[in-house]
Enzyme design. Structure first.
Site, PDB file in Angstrom:
ATOM      1  N   GLY A  23       1.020  -1.955  -0.139  1.00 47.86           N
ATOM      2  CA  GLY A  23       0.031  -0.100  -0.389  1.00 47.86           C
ATOM      3  C   GLY A  23       1.138   0.838  -0.140  1.00 47.86           C
ATOM      4  N   ARG A  27       7.219   1.621   1.064  1.00 46.89           N
ATOM      5  CA  ARG A  27       7.522   0.559   1.177  1.00 46.89           C
ATOM      6  C   ARG A  27       8.320  -0.014  -0.386  1.00 46.89           C
ATOM      7  NH1 ARG A  27       3.220  -2.748   4.050  1.00 46.89           N
ATOM      8  NH2 ARG A  27       3.338  -1.641   5.549  1.00 46.89           N
ATOM      9  N   ARG A  46       1.076  10.889  -8.842  1.00 50.91           N
ATOM     10  CA  ARG A  46       0.839  11.167  -7.326  1.00 50.91           C
ATOM     11  C   ARG A  46       1.333  11.023  -6.163  1.00 50.91           C
ATOM     12  NH1 ARG A  46      -5.462  11.736  -7.263  1.00 50.91           N
ATOM     13  NH2 ARG A  46      -6.628  12.421  -9.188  1.00 50.91           N
ATOM     14  N   ARG A  90      -0.761  -8.946  -3.469  1.00 51.54           N
ATOM     15  CA  ARG A  90      -0.054  -8.005  -2.323  1.00 51.54           C
ATOM     16  C   ARG A  90       0.671  -8.055  -1.284  1.00 51.54           C
ATOM     17  NH1 ARG A  90      -1.779  -3.907   1.064  1.00 51.54           N
ATOM     18  NH2 ARG A  90      -3.284  -4.353   2.800  1.00 51.54           N
ATOM     19  N   SER A  93       0.029  -5.070   6.036  1.00 50.74           N
ATOM     20  CA  SER A  93      -0.403  -5.286   6.953  1.00 50.74           C
ATOM     21  C   SER A  93      -1.270  -5.505   6.444  1.00 50.74           C
ATOM     22  CB  SER A  93       0.595  -4.022   7.493  1.00 50.74           C
ATOM     23  OG  SER A  93      -0.759  -2.773   7.275  1.00 50.74           O
ATOM     24  N   ASP A 208      -0.654  -5.396  14.419  1.00 49.58           N
ATOM     25  CA  ASP A 208      -1.412  -5.432  15.116  1.00 49.58           C
ATOM     26  C   ASP A 208      -2.615  -6.239  15.813  1.00 49.58           C
ATOM     27  OD1 ASP A 208      -4.347  -3.311  14.547  1.00 49.58           O
ATOM     28  OD2 ASP A 208      -2.711  -3.502  13.202  1.00 49.58           O
ATOM     29  N   ARG A 221       5.980  -0.736  10.250  1.00 54.66           N
ATOM     30  CA  ARG A 221       5.578  -1.335   9.016  1.00 54.66           C
ATOM     31  C   ARG A 221       5.969  -0.999   7.836  1.00 54.66           C
ATOM     32  NH1 ARG A 221      -0.824  -0.272  10.726  1.00 54.66           N
ATOM     33  NH2 ARG A 221      -0.145  -0.153  13.384  1.00 54.66           N
TER      34      ARG A 221
END
Length: 237
Positions: A23, A27, A46, A90, A93, A208, A221
């Site tokens: 996402g 990362r 973007r 994908r 997290s 989490d 993350r």
């Protein structure tokens, strides 16, 4: 029709047939900087960064999806439809719905349940469960075994809402729909793959736990969820 409104690549072949999709754009940058050689950055639109490089001499791309189903819905559709991408994995997290899962555990989604209307609006699909590509999942399972990385195969929940007014509702979702973790993108990704005759999978790392209230930092993350990255990177061709 390329370039698209969201991806600035003008030529076929720059983006690999297999794309890893976290996402977070940072990362994606971390994966490219840490694991790939011969890296070419192919997208800045973007600030949704995309990179192509080689892993152990084999070609692979990594591109961010942004947060939520509308965002990954756009990027995955354009990659599948206009850039000849065959596989999207994908790597994200997730929050655990059960105390049996610990921080940093790696999850492979067998299927995803969602109350989202994404698939219904997109093409009239009116069911609330979509399976991952069995072919991709089989390959990822074999890779995890070869690498000695334990994975948990689970039904996951894709949610449109991060901040639920009724926090305790996760308990009903876990009990009634068999979902053990929650994230926000896989349902749209899997649906696009089915609509366009492509393959999609979802590897997640527990960031989490809603039961124990344990959590990781934003930096962790971004940079510490490396086991799922190593599994997915072996899909380079």
């Amino acid at each position: 029709m390329i370039p698209t409104a969201h991806i600035e690549v003008k030529e076929q072949g720059i983006i690999a047939k297999t794309v890893l999709m976290p996402g977070d754009p940072l990362r994606a940058k971390f994966i490219a900087d840490t694991f790939l050689e011969n890296v070419e950055k192919f997208n800045n639109v973007r600030n949704v960064f995309g990179y192509t490089g080689t892993y152990k001499g084999r070609k692979i791309s990594v591109m961010a999806s942004g947060m939520g189903m509308p965002s990954i819905g756009i990027y995955s559709y354009e990659l599948f439809k206009f850039y000849g991408v065959e596989n999207i994995i994908r790597i994200g997290s997730c929050g655990a719905y059960t105390a049996d899962l610990n921080l940093y555990d790696v999850i492979l989604a067998n299927e995803v349940w969602s109350e989202s209307t994404y698939a219904k609006v997109q093409s009239g699909y009116d069911k609330d469960v979509i399976a991952a590509s069995s072919e991709l999942n089989s390959k990822l399972e074999k890779i995890s075994e070869d690498l000695g990385i334990k994975i948990h195969k689970e039904r996951i929940h894709s949610s449109d809402v991060f901040y639920r007014q009724n926090f305790e509702q996760y308990k009903d979702i876990c009990k009634n729909h068999g979902c053990t973790v929650v994230e926000m993108e896989a349902f749209a990704l899997f649906h696009n793959a089915n609509v366009l005759g492509k393959n999609a999978a979802c590897l997640l790392t527990v960031s989490d736990n809603l039961v124990t209230q344990e959590l990781t930092t934003s930096e962790e993350r971004q940079e510490s969820f490396t086991n799922m990255m190593k599994i997915a990177l072996e899909m380079a061709e």
